[in-house]
Design a protein around this motif. Sequence first.
Motif, short mmCIF file in Angstrom:
data_model
loop_
_atom_site.label_atom_id
_atom_site.label_comp_id
_atom_site.label_asym_id
_atom_site.label_seq_id
_atom_site.Cartn_x
_atom_site.Cartn_y
_atom_site.Cartn_z
N ALA A 163 0.85 -1.19 0.00
CA ALA A 163 0.00 0.00 0.00
C ALA A 163 0.89 1.24 0.00
O ALA A 163 1.89 1.29 0.72
CB ALA A 163 -0.91 0.00 1.22
N VAL A 164 0.52 2.21 -0.83
CA VAL A 164 1.28 3.46 -0.91
C VAL A 164 0.31 4.62 -0.67
O VAL A 164 -0.77 4.66 -1.24
CB VAL A 164 1.95 3.63 -2.29
CG1 VAL A 164 2.72 4.95 -2.34
CG2 VAL A 164 2.87 2.46 -2.58
N SER A 165 0.71 5.54 0.20
CA SER A 165 -0.12 6.71 0.49
C SER A 165 0.41 7.91 -0.29
O SER A 165 1.58 8.26 -0.18
CB SER A 165 -0.10 7.03 1.99
OG SER A 165 -0.74 6.00 2.71
N ALA A 176 2.14 12.56 8.88
CA ALA A 176 2.53 11.85 10.09
C ALA A 176 3.19 10.54 9.71
O ALA A 176 2.81 9.90 8.73
CB ALA A 176 1.29 11.58 10.95
N PRO A 177 4.22 10.12 10.44
CA PRO A 177 4.86 8.83 10.13
C PRO A 177 3.87 7.69 10.25
O PRO A 177 3.02 7.68 11.14
CB PRO A 177 5.99 8.74 11.16
CG PRO A 177 5.63 9.70 12.23
CD PRO A 177 4.81 10.77 11.61
N ARG A 178 4.00 6.70 9.37
CA ARG A 178 3.05 5.58 9.36
C ARG A 178 3.82 4.28 9.21
O ARG A 178 3.81 3.64 8.17
CB ARG A 178 2.09 5.79 8.19
CG ARG A 178 1.03 4.72 8.03
CD ARG A 178 -0.09 4.88 9.01
NE ARG A 178 -1.12 3.88 8.83
CZ ARG A 178 -2.23 3.84 9.52
NH1 ARG A 178 -2.46 4.76 10.44
NH2 ARG A 178 -3.12 2.90 9.33
N GLY A 179 4.53 3.90 10.24
CA GLY A 179 5.27 2.64 10.19
C GLY A 179 6.22 2.60 9.02
O GLY A 179 6.95 3.54 8.74
N ARG A 180 6.20 1.50 8.27
CA ARG A 180 7.08 1.35 7.11
C ARG A 180 6.34 1.55 5.80
O ARG A 180 6.84 1.20 4.75
CB ARG A 180 7.74 -0.02 7.15
CG ARG A 180 8.77 -0.15 8.26
CD ARG A 180 9.37 -1.53 8.30
NE ARG A 180 8.39 -2.52 8.74
CZ ARG A 180 8.64 -3.82 8.83
NH1 ARG A 180 9.82 -4.28 8.50
NH2 ARG A 180 7.70 -4.65 9.24
N ARG A 181 5.12 2.10 5.86
CA ARG A 181 4.35 2.30 4.63
C ARG A 181 5.00 3.39 3.79
O ARG A 181 5.29 4.47 4.29
CB ARG A 181 2.91 2.69 4.95
CG ARG A 181 2.10 3.01 3.71
CD ARG A 181 0.66 3.32 4.07
NE ARG A 181 0.01 2.14 4.59
CZ ARG A 181 -1.22 2.14 5.07
NH1 ARG A 181 -1.92 3.24 5.11
NH2 ARG A 181 -1.75 1.02 5.53
N PRO A 182 5.25 3.15 2.51
CA PRO A 182 5.84 4.18 1.66
C PRO A 182 4.90 5.37 1.52
O PRO A 182 3.69 5.21 1.45
CB PRO A 182 6.04 3.48 0.32
CG PRO A 182 5.85 2.03 0.58
CD PRO A 182 5.00 1.91 1.79
N ARG A 183 5.50 6.56 1.47
CA ARG A 183 4.71 7.76 1.27
C ARG A 183 5.27 8.50 0.06
O ARG A 183 6.48 8.57 -0.13
CB ARG A 183 4.76 8.66 2.50
CG ARG A 183 4.05 8.07 3.71
CD ARG A 183 4.39 8.84 4.95
NE ARG A 183 5.82 8.67 5.26
CZ ARG A 183 6.51 9.52 6.00
NH1 ARG A 183 5.94 10.58 6.49
NH2 ARG A 183 7.78 9.31 6.24
N ALA A 184 4.39 9.06 -0.73
CA ALA A 184 4.82 9.76 -1.94
C ALA A 184 4.34 11.20 -1.88
O ALA A 184 3.20 11.49 -2.20
CB ALA A 184 4.25 9.06 -3.18
#
Length: 199
Positions: A163-165, A176-184
């Motif tokens: 999952a990518v946000s 906000a940081p979200r564990g190890r989920r990639p953010r773009a």
Amino acid sequence: MTADQKNPDKPRIGLVLPGGGARGAYQAGVLQGIAELLPERTPNPFPVISGTSAGAINAAVIACNALWLGSGIRRLTGVWSSFRTAKVYRADAPTLIKTSLHWLATLALGGLGERNPRSLLDNTPLRRLLESHVRFSRIQQAIDKGVLDSVAITASGYGSARAVSFFQAREGAAPAPRGRRPRAPGRTTRPAPTRSRTR
């Protein structure tokens, strides 16, 4: 700049829309009820919007119409009230036969490299649906006018199985940081993005 942006410590109302097809339709109904309680041509009352999967579609429509909540809600309820499987994927006989043969060839030959099938069904209709109802450029307009602080949509990638946000926000805002989920970070410019364009 709005009063909320001048006072960053003031609590802001966030709208969080989780995934699930039936839940997405329910969300549209609840948002319609909220819009009916507000005066006509009221802007979006949720400065922070986040959605996942079906909720991401709803979040994107609301964010794109943040300058006039009623307009976005009417568009949203119109989509869900006329929703059919044919608007999500192609299930006609020729397409299913073609897809089945593609998969059989892939299995029989041990793979086709870059031509390996990515999904069982062709979701081209969903892309067309999103392109006709979501105008991503309007998100920045709403941010510039101070109606929207930030929007985030989360999607699953077929290729990465992750999952990518994707998020877009006013200047100076950070996710906000979200564990190890990639953010773009950047602008949400595509209905089914594989990467995000940075500023």
